[in-house]
Write a protein that holds these residues in place. Structure first.
Motif, short mmCIF file in Angstrom:
data_model
loop_
_atom_site.label_atom_id
_atom_site.label_comp_id
_atom_site.label_asym_id
_atom_site.label_seq_id
_atom_site.Cartn_x
_atom_site.Cartn_y
_atom_site.Cartn_z
N LEU A 6 0.83 -1.20 0.00
CA LEU A 6 0.00 0.00 0.00
C LEU A 6 0.87 1.26 0.00
CD1 LEU A 6 -2.68 -1.13 2.60
CD2 LEU A 6 -2.99 -0.96 0.12
N ARG A 7 1.94 1.23 0.75
CA ARG A 7 2.85 2.38 0.77
C ARG A 7 3.45 2.62 -0.61
NH1 ARG A 7 8.11 2.81 0.62
NH2 ARG A 7 8.43 0.61 1.09
N SER A 20 -8.73 1.87 10.14
CA SER A 20 -8.04 2.41 8.97
C SER A 20 -7.99 3.94 9.02
CB SER A 20 -8.74 1.98 7.69
OG SER A 20 -8.15 2.60 6.56
N TYR A 45 -7.94 -0.37 4.87
CA TYR A 45 -7.10 -1.36 5.55
C TYR A 45 -6.58 -0.85 6.89
CZ TYR A 45 -7.14 -3.44 0.91
OH TYR A 45 -7.55 -3.98 -0.28
N PRO A 87 -4.02 0.12 9.79
CA PRO A 87 -2.78 0.90 9.60
C PRO A 87 -1.53 0.04 9.51
CG PRO A 87 -3.69 1.23 11.81
CD PRO A 87 -4.74 0.52 11.02
N ASP A 146 -5.00 7.97 1.00
CA ASP A 146 -3.62 8.40 1.25
C ASP A 146 -3.28 9.64 0.42
OD1 ASP A 146 -3.30 6.22 2.97
OD2 ASP A 146 -2.52 4.92 1.38
N TRP A 178 -0.08 -1.07 5.90
CA TRP A 178 0.33 -0.09 4.91
C TRP A 178 1.72 -0.36 4.34
CZ3 TRP A 178 3.38 4.59 4.41
CH2 TRP A 178 2.92 5.45 3.40
N ASP A 179 2.64 -0.81 5.16
CA ASP A 179 4.04 -0.93 4.74
C ASP A 179 4.44 -2.38 4.47
OD1 ASP A 179 6.38 0.49 4.12
OD2 ASP A 179 7.29 -0.06 6.03
N GLN A 237 -8.11 2.82 -0.56
CA GLN A 237 -7.11 3.19 0.42
C GLN A 237 -6.10 4.16 -0.18
OE1 GLN A 237 -6.65 2.06 3.86
NE2 GLN A 237 -5.22 3.79 3.77
N THR A 238 -5.68 3.91 -1.42
CA THR A 238 -4.70 4.79 -2.06
C THR A 238 -5.27 6.19 -2.26
OG1 THR A 238 -3.85 2.83 -3.21
CG2 THR A 238 -3.13 4.98 -4.01
#
Length: 270
Positions: A83-84, A167, A138, A140, A118, A143-144, A114-115
């Motif tokens: 996601l990041r 989220s 999602y 937190p 962000d 995310w990574d 989600q994107t």
């Protein structure tokens, strides 16, 4: 199906980022809002979004769609995506292809819900409208984490019951005060209805919000819009019209030509 003459208005491009080549298409000229379409996970790609993108370009918008790494014509491995990295790739492409002063209209399918959230947190008031098509959000801690092969840590996080309720996307949507359209398929076997209702509740807090219902559609709304010209037109009308009107509305997206009137990208953010 789409008009091939309309699709001729789209031009392929590539963008080098972080050792990978991101492939996409763009169209339209300067001085209007830029509509950015972001595909979902799995077999998602920008190709299925081209008819919808051409719809916006035909209304005077700048249009942009690209494949995240590991998808479509982009290089890279899907298992290494996260996601990041999706967020970072979207920022890299937008900053390279869209002038900094140009307003943004963000449209996200499924995982790109989600994107979009962000990106709203990143670009703030520059985002004048957003379209969420059967969106996912999602926890937190996801995310990574690389997506992996479907049986790793990312999958474990997203399968944790009610983890999505924490989220940061929900808070981002709740603080958003621009135009927002939530496209909801009648039969969605992927996104639980409580997720959709939570996104709706967040958007309804401050946004100029419309629920855009597609009773006969299933989860993959990119394919639905590709194959249903009436729905494409009505979705574009709903997303571009009524800025500043305020108040939630409900729209049926099946064959409702002229429901909003034909709208284009001639507006400016206030």
């Amino acid at each position: 199906m789409s008009d091939p003459l309309t699709l001729d208005s789209l031009t392929p491009f590539t963008h080098a980022y972080d050792g990978e080549r991101l492939a996409g298409v763009h169209g339209g000229g300067p001085g209007r809002a830029a509509v950015v379409l972001l595909h979902g996970a799995g077999a998602g790609s920008e190709e299925r979004s081209r008819p919808l993108l051409a719809e916006f370009v035909g209304r005077g918008c700048r249009g942009l769609a690209f494949d995240f790494s590991g998808h479509g014509n982009s290089t890279g491995s899907l298992r290494d995506l996260s996601l990041r990295r999706r967020f970072e790739q979207a920022v890299a492409v937008i900053d390279a292809r869209v002038p900094a002063a140009e307003p943004l209209v963000l449209v996200g399918f499924s995982m790109s819900g989600q994107t979009v959230a962000d990106l709203v947190r990143h670009y703030r008031d520059r985002v004048v409208a957003l379209g969420l098509c059967a969106p996912a959000v999602y926890a937190p801690e996801a995310w990574d984490v690389p997506f992996g092969e479907g049986d790793g840590r990312f999958s474990g996080i997203i399968r944790t019951p009610d983890g999505w309720r924490r989220s940061p996307a929900l808070a981002a949507f709740g603080a958003y005060a621009g135009r927002a359209v939530l496209a909801v398929p009648g039969r969605d076997a992927v996104i639980p209805p409580e997720v959709t209702e939570a996104v709706q509740e967040s958007l309804a807090a401050h946004a100029q919000y419309t629920r855009f219902e597609l009773p006969d559609a299933e989860h993959q709304l990119g394919l639905w819009f590709r194959d249903h010209a009436d729905s494409r037109r009505d979705f574009a009308d709903a997303l571009l019209a009524g800025l500043g009107d305020g108040g939630p509305t409900v729209v049926s997206g099946v064959g409702e030509d002229g429901l909003h009137g034909h709208t284009d990208c001639g507006w400016r953010s206030g």
